[in-house]
Design an enzyme around this catalytic site. Structure first.
Site, PDB file in Angstrom:
ATOM      1  N   CYS A   2       0.833  -1.199   0.000  1.00  9.10           N
ATOM      2  CA  CYS A   2       0.000   0.000   0.000  1.00  9.10           C
ATOM      3  C   CYS A   2       0.868   1.249   0.000  1.00  9.10           C
ATOM      4  O   CYS A   2       2.055   1.192   0.315  1.00  9.10           O
ATOM      5  CB  CYS A   2      -0.907   0.047   1.232  1.00  9.10           C
ATOM      6  SG  CYS A   2      -1.938  -1.418   1.457  1.00  9.10           S
ATOM      7  N   ARG A  18      -4.890   7.032   0.384  1.00  8.02           N
ATOM      8  CA  ARG A  18      -4.066   5.836   0.256  1.00  8.02           C
ATOM      9  C   ARG A  18      -4.515   4.968  -0.912  1.00  8.02           C
ATOM     10  O   ARG A  18      -5.683   5.001  -1.330  1.00  8.02           O
ATOM     11  CB  ARG A  18      -4.118   5.040   1.545  1.00  8.02           C
ATOM     12  CG  ARG A  18      -5.483   4.510   1.985  1.00  8.02           C
ATOM     13  CD  ARG A  18      -5.793   3.076   1.514  1.00  8.02           C
ATOM     14  NE  ARG A  18      -4.807   2.124   1.910  1.00  8.02           N
ATOM     15  CZ  ARG A  18      -4.758   1.554   3.117  1.00  8.02           C
ATOM     16  NH1 ARG A  18      -5.683   1.828   4.018  1.00  8.02           N
ATOM     17  NH2 ARG A  18      -3.819   0.677   3.391  1.00  8.02           N
ATOM     18  N   ASN A  83       0.378  -2.459   5.283  1.00 10.26           N
ATOM     19  CA  ASN A  83       0.998  -3.742   5.572  1.00 10.26           C
ATOM     20  C   ASN A  83       2.458  -3.575   6.010  1.00 10.26           C
ATOM     21  O   ASN A  83       3.226  -2.830   5.399  1.00 10.26           O
ATOM     22  CB  ASN A  83       0.927  -4.629   4.319  1.00 10.26           C
ATOM     23  CG  ASN A  83       1.059  -6.092   4.647  1.00 10.26           C
ATOM     24  OD1 ASN A  83       0.750  -6.526   5.750  1.00 10.26           O
ATOM     25  ND2 ASN A  83       1.507  -6.880   3.676  1.00 10.26           N
TER      26      ASN A  83
END
Length: 321
Positions: A2, A18, A83
């Site tokens: 991400c 994001r 992550n």
């Protein structure tokens, strides 16, 4: 993996967003949690206020608990979890004294209880993030978080040595390695420029650039965490400051589009391909959450002003007409 970014407009209002890059979705929807919501907490926290902020963002609701992937609140504070599978080290059990927060509830806990990055920074000195799952079907996700408001952003990481709060002066977060390494790695790209290189003489040969954009020669173009961090940091800090909601939402989606992952290019160890499942934007100027999916590029708007804030449970929100 991400990518998350934050910036401010010409009037100082924050925009925060994001890319969520993964191999599969989880049935995520836009969720609004009202100030008086009765959300079960993982641990006793007498210091949490009875009434919190209204929170809107992307997530799922499990057992009455909003599991936000990213969200913003009515005070203009936003948070996103990304992550961090190799380095995340949560506490295995709650600590005596201080404040215990389960990893799954951390984004909502931040957005519900605080109005600013300064407040979050101060509170985190007493916080332990605990590896407790919300239920048996959903394992603990190893994450780190970017938190932003109009004044700036911080990165929160639970590392081997404990919880670390980094000042994020480039307003970007990706994945592994830790933020400190990523920030130092930008020094490998300090010769990059948005300008066009000048004419160069190699002996008797006069060399001229092919055209604009060659100042970016050497910028990594792969989809690893370090490469996306470097590219997103360059684009985010060089994009001209904009005025107005439409121009700033466009800026955010264009910036994150520069590091979006297409299908077929980032294969995981199990053979599945990551891709950018969605891109989101939270506007602190209008308190609106925006979202576009991989297979539906139309940007949909979810204004907090259109939500019923009087309820006591998290609710799914439909896009504005």
């Amino acid at each position: 993996m991400c990518t998350g970014i934050r910036f401010t407009d010409a009037n100082g209002a924050m925009y925060f967003g994001r890319n969520l890059d993964w191999t599969q979705g989880y049935g995520e929807r836009v969720v609004m949690t009202p100030p008086a919501a009765r959300v079960p907490a993982a641990f006793e926290r007498p210091g949490d206020p009875e009434l919190g902020h209204a929170v809107i963002g992307m997530g799922i609701v499990v057992g009455g608990v909003p599991l936000y992937f990213d969200c913003g609140n009515d005070a203009g504070l936003a948070v996103a979890g990304l992550n961090f599978p190799q380095s995340a080290r949560y506490a295995s059990a709650p600590a005596d004294g201080g404040v215990n927060v389960a990893a799954y509830e951390f984004p909502y806990w931040v957005a519900r209880n605080f109005s600013s990055v300064d407040e979050v920074r101060s509170a985190l000195a007493r916080v332990t993030v605990v590896a407790r799952a919300v239920n048996e079907r959903l394992p603990v996700a190893n994450l780190h978080w970017i938190i932003g408001d109009a004044t700036g952003s911080v990165v929160v990481e639970c590392l081997e040595g404990g919880l670390r709060v980094w000042e994020d002066d480039v307003d970007v977060l990706t994945n592994e390695p830790d933020f400190g390494w990523q920030r130092q790695n930008l020094r490998n790209y300090l010769t990059l420029s948005e300008g066009e290189p000048g004419r160069a003489a190699w002996g008797g040969a006069g060399l001229v650039p092919f055209g604009s954009g060659m100042g970016m020669h050497g910028m990594p173009g792969d989809y690893s965490g370090p490469s996306r961090f470097a590219k997103a940091a360059f684009v985010n800090t060089h994009y001209p400051v904009q005025d107005g909601e439409r121009a700033n939402v466009t800026r955010l989606f264009r910036t994150l589009g520069s590091v979006a992952v297409p299908d077929g290019c980032a294969r995981m160890g199990d053979g599945a391909f990551e891709r950018t499942l969605y891109t989101s934007c939270f506007s602190a100027a209008s308190l609106t959450y925006y979202h576009a999916a991989y297979d539906d590029l139309a940007i949909k708007a979810y204004p907090l002003s259109g939500c019923d804030l009087a309820g006591t449970e998290p609710v799914l929100v439909e896009a504005a007409a």
